[in-house]
Design a protein around this motif. Structure first.
Motif, PDB file in Angstrom:
ATOM      1  N   LEU A 142       0.853  -1.199   0.000  1.00 45.92           N
ATOM      2  CA  LEU A 142       0.000   0.000   0.000  1.00 45.92           C
ATOM      3  C   LEU A 142       0.887   1.247   0.000  1.00 45.92           C
ATOM      4  N   THR A 143       0.366   2.327  -0.552  1.00 46.73           N
ATOM      5  CA  THR A 143       1.113   3.580  -0.536  1.00 46.73           C
ATOM      6  C   THR A 143       1.285   4.046   0.903  1.00 46.73           C
ATOM      7  N   THR A 144       2.475   4.442   1.246  1.00 49.52           N
ATOM      8  CA  THR A 144       2.714   4.914   2.607  1.00 49.52           C
ATOM      9  C   THR A 144       2.114   6.303   2.795  1.00 49.52           C
ATOM     10  N   VAL A 145       1.426   6.481   3.932  1.00 49.21           N
ATOM     11  CA  VAL A 145       0.881   7.800   4.248  1.00 49.21           C
ATOM     12  C   VAL A 145       1.551   8.286   5.521  1.00 49.21           C
ATOM     13  N   SER A 146       2.257   9.398   5.430  1.00 45.90           N
ATOM     14  CA  SER A 146       2.997   9.907   6.581  1.00 45.90           C
ATOM     15  C   SER A 146       2.051  10.294   7.715  1.00 45.90           C
ATOM     16  N   THR A 147       2.547  10.162   8.949  1.00 47.40           N
ATOM     17  CA  THR A 147       1.688  10.417  10.107  1.00 47.40           C
ATOM     18  C   THR A 147       1.203  11.859  10.160  1.00 47.40           C
ATOM     19  N   THR A 148       1.899  12.778   9.479  1.00 48.53           N
ATOM     20  CA  THR A 148       1.440  14.171   9.532  1.00 48.53           C
ATOM     21  C   THR A 148       0.083  14.331   8.835  1.00 48.53           C
ATOM     22  N   PHE A 149      -0.280  13.353   7.999  1.00 43.43           N
ATOM     23  CA  PHE A 149      -1.574  13.440   7.312  1.00 43.43           C
ATOM     24  C   PHE A 149      -2.697  12.720   8.058  1.00 43.43           C
ATOM     25  N   TRP A 150      -2.353  12.109   9.199  1.00 48.98           N
ATOM     26  CA  TRP A 150      -3.413  11.460   9.987  1.00 48.98           C
ATOM     27  C   TRP A 150      -3.948  12.529  10.931  1.00 48.98           C
ATOM     28  N   ASN A 151      -5.097  13.044  10.662  1.00 51.29           N
ATOM     29  CA  ASN A 151      -5.635  14.100  11.530  1.00 51.29           C
ATOM     30  C   ASN A 151      -7.070  13.784  11.941  1.00 51.29           C
ATOM     31  N   GLY A 152      -7.625  14.762  12.629  1.00 51.55           N
ATOM     32  CA  GLY A 152      -9.043  14.705  12.940  1.00 51.55           C
ATOM     33  C   GLY A 152      -9.417  13.543  13.842  1.00 51.55           C
ATOM     34  N   LEU A 153     -10.654  13.071  13.678  1.00 51.27           N
ATOM     35  CA  LEU A 153     -11.168  11.981  14.505  1.00 51.27           C
ATOM     36  C   LEU A 153     -10.281  10.755  14.372  1.00 51.27           C
ATOM     37  N   LEU A 154      -9.787  10.512  13.162  1.00 51.64           N
ATOM     38  CA  LEU A 154      -8.890   9.376  12.941  1.00 51.64           C
ATOM     39  C   LEU A 154      -7.740   9.392  13.934  1.00 51.64           C
ATOM     40  N   LEU A 155      -7.103  10.532  14.064  1.00 55.69           N
ATOM     41  CA  LEU A 155      -5.949  10.646  14.952  1.00 55.69           C
ATOM     42  C   LEU A 155      -6.377  10.510  16.407  1.00 55.69           C
ATOM     43  N   THR A 156      -7.475  11.183  16.746  1.00 54.34           N
ATOM     44  CA  THR A 156      -7.964  11.096  18.117  1.00 54.34           C
ATOM     45  C   THR A 156      -8.199   9.646  18.516  1.00 54.34           C
TER      46      THR A 156
END
Ligand SMILES: Nc1ncnc2c1ncn2[C@@H]1O[C@H](COP(=O)(O)OP(=O)(O)OP(=O)(O)O)[C@@H](O)[C@H]1O
Ligand SMILES: [Mg+2]
Lengths: 256, 403
Positions: free
Chosen positions: B189-203
């Motif tokens: 899978l394409t890697t998604v950097s943690t800086t793009f994990w925001n919002g409810l997802l991150l919470t």
């Protein structure tokens, strides 16, 4: 019934419990002041004595629940130390039944009994359960196997506790006032189980105030007072013709 | 249990209407002062609700929320990868539903909750003009969740189903890593950097991982505090007392700012990892005290009986003492998890763009300047839904009980 129940104790064999000069302190208070105790295979020894005389302490040192400061204890050839290895080896040979039953309330009767065969003796579950069911039948509560301890009467709980201790197939059973927390009508069912154990040749050390039971089942009665063994005698001698003044006083008190 | 139809009928039958009246007379209108109090309270409630209702339906401009809905839920997560998060959500709903079916059975009540929840979300999504895709996903997920609930319950009727119970923890464990993989990418899978994990997802991610980490840590600290070995006891006690004397925000700052200063420069720790570490370490100290209370409630006789049976100390702890101790403190532990969940809001101060952080950035968008009320109301609603959910689930969860 008379002394007929009592098994012939083979004195020529070596003692299975041999305790020499045990001393124990709680802080500055000396609870055991040099106790000697020898128990032979298949022998039933009853410990009596006034409250606070050290009966519980003594019986609990025999499986290492209490440590002792002086003296030696040898159980079935293994010296009892606080080394965990030795302790676990000894506890496999020595079953214990408590005044307050101490069943595990979050486990069913069957789980209570199979716990240590599975985890300590490493039996497979079906095998452990088979043994447990046989034991439950022996103590007369087969139909309670899947209940929780809290759903049983005191007498039933204590019989489960006996079955749990027996499941390790111990060579020795220790009982610390097994009937003292029971309603009178339940005392009998527990004593009956213990009697049949004695008949089956189990080596037992029992702290109890049940004179009738002691007379009938014990090979020897020991009187303890203030951390010492005052008298050791057969039940017939002890109850009818005690040698020591202290024993006479004690009997006068409990038989009054 | 009576069905909802009969409950509905009894609740509105004439005799029960009478009952309500009697109840009201006894409790609300018993004395003059009581009548007055009731009226005043009703007045306050009515004015507040009307004001709020009027604002919600006439004055508020919900566009700020509907336009930014994706931002609120998943932040700047790449749009073309969002299907992965839908799969995560699916696992997040399916696995608990399956477990619930296995452990507690699946009846009308569960179905009603599931359908109600699903319909509510679908309704909200449709109302906010998000297009067809989210609606389709939500319907699909609701269906699969209901199905797995039934499947779980059905498996228990089957001869092969019983052992499933013992495999559930493993299933959760694996699911957790599958979800992490779906979110972060790698392995195809394409890697998604943690800086793009925001919002409810991150919470949610931070909360769940911190909860999972802090629990064993808390238990070990509690055991350490009771240990016979002085070194372990002193260290545990010292740690617990130190952490409990510090404010969480301070610990989070330390984790974000001080840790990089203390570590050699070539070692960099992801900001997210630092945040999770701070939260878990904080929460563990409080959990330890709760667990210690549970440990102390276990009578000594349990230890003695277990040792007399030849069980070693680790076995006694894991088979006898901890199961009983933890059971007594489940409500308190859930309470702590709830506060941990809410505490994640503080991460917005140390620069993580979780739910609260995203709300802050939304309210500073030029076109929606000053629309705080709408955003924060929705924010509150989201926090409340999760916390209330945890609280209800913990109360409903009937642990297999002894005695
Ligand atoms: N943990 C302890 N710390 C201090 N003293 C203790 C402790 N346990 C027992 N003792 C004391 O040791 C003495 C012997 O206690 P023990 O329980 O062995 O007596 P006992 O003969 O079993 O009495 P009972 O018939 O009441 O059970 C008592 O004086 C008791 O107060
Ligand atoms: Mg005693």
């Amino acid at each position: 019934m008379t002394d007929a129940v009592t098994n012939v104790v083979d004195i020529s064999a070596s003692p299975i419990i041999s305790a020499q000069g045990i001393e124990k302190w709680y802080g500055t208070f000396q609870v055991l002041k040099g106790v000697d105790l020898e128990v032979y295979p298949q022998e039933v020894v009853v410990l009596m004595g006034p409250s606070g005389s050290g009966k519980s302490t003594l019986i609990r040192t025999l499986n290492g629940l209490e440590s002792h400061e002086k003296g030696s204890i040898i159980i079935d050839g293994v010296a009892l130390t606080q080394n965990p290895r030795h302790l676990e080896a000894i506890r496999r040979e020595v079953g214990m039944v408590f005044q307050q039953f101490n069943l595990f309330p979050h486990l069913t009767v069957l789980q209570n009994i199979t716990l240590s065969p599975i985890w300590v003796r490493r039996l497979f579950k079906p095998q452990a359960e088979e043994i447990a069911m046989q034991l439950l039948e022996r103590v007369g509560i087969l139909e309670q196997a899947h209940k929780y301890p809290g759903q049983l009467s005191g007498g039933q709980q204590q019989r489960v506790a006996i079955a749990r201790a027996l499941a390790m197939q111990p060579k020795i059973m220790l009982f610390d006032e097994p009937t003292s927390a029971l309603d009178p009508e339940m005392v009998r069912e527990v004593l009956d189980v213990m009697r049949s154990l004695a008949e089956g040749g189990m080596t037992m050390v029992i702290v109890t105030h049940e004179v009738g039971f002691a007379r009938e089942v014990a090979d020897h009665v020991l009187l303890m007072d203030q951390g010492q063994v005052v008298e050791r005698a057969t039940p017939a001698e002890f109850f009818l013709n005690p040698k020591e003044e202290r024993s006479r006083q004690f009997l006068a008190q409990i038989l009054a | 249990m009576e069905s909802w139809q009969t409950r509905f009928k009894t609740a509105f039958s004439p005799s029960s209407r009478q009952k309500y009246w009697i109840w009201a007379r006894q409790n609300l209108l018993s004395t003059w002062s009581n009548v007055l109090l009731t009226l005043v309270s009703l007045g306050i409630i009515a004015t507040t609700l009307t004001a709020l209702g009027t604002w919600i339906f006439t004055q508020a401009q919900w566009e700020v929320v509907t336009v930014n809905l994706r931002l609120i839920f998943v932040g700047r997560y790449p749009v073309e990868q969002i299907w992965r998060l839908w799969l995560v959500l699916m696992l997040l709903v399916t696995v608990p539903a399956l477990s619930w079916g296995v452990m507690q059975g699946w009846g009308r009540r569960e179905s009603a909750w599931g359908i109600g929840g699903g319909a509510g979300l679908v309704g909200a999504i449709t109302l906010s003009n998000q297009g067809l895709e989210p609606t389709a996903w939500l319907c699909c997920i609701t269906g699969i969740a209901l199905g797995s609930g039934y499947l779980g319950a059905w498996s228990q009727q089957q001869p092969w189903g019983k052992p499933l119970k013992t495999w559930l923890p493993l299933l959760w464990f694996l699911t957790f890593f599958v979800m992490l993989w779906l979110i972060s990418g790698g392995l195809g899978l394409t890697t998604v950097s943690t800086t793009f994990w925001n919002g409810l997802l991150l919470t949610l991610l931070v909360a769940v991982v911190s909860i999972v980490l802090s629990f064993p840590l808390g238990v070990f600290l509690a055991l350490g505090r009771q240990s016979q070995l002085p070194v372990i006891r002193v260290v545990s006690t010292g740690y617990i007392e130190l952490i409990r004397g510090l404010p969480l925000i301070g610990i989070l700052f330390m984790a974000q700012v001080m840790l990089p200063l203390l570590l050699p420069p070539q070692i960099t720790v992801d900001q997210l990892v630092r945040a999770i570490a701070g939260l878990s370490l904080f929460s563990a100290a409080y959990l330890a005290e709760t667990v210690r209370g549970g440990l102390q409630s276990i009578p000594n006789g349990q230890w003695e009986a277990s040792r007399a049976l030849g069980l070693s100390t680790p076995l006694t702890l894991s088979l006898i003492v901890l199961p009983q101790a933890l059971r007594t403190v489940v409500p308190a532990i859930v309470g702590q998890f709830i506060s941990l969940f809410k505490d994640t809001a503080l991460l917005s101060i140390v620069g993580l763009v979780e739910l609260t952080g995203i709300a802050r950035s939304i309210t500073s968008q030029a076109e929606y300047l000053g629309r705080y009320a709408e955003v924060y109301l929705v924010l509150g609603l989201i926090y409340w839904l999760f916390c209330y959910g945890m609280s209800v689930a913990s109360r409903r969860l009937e642990l297999p009980s002894g005695s």
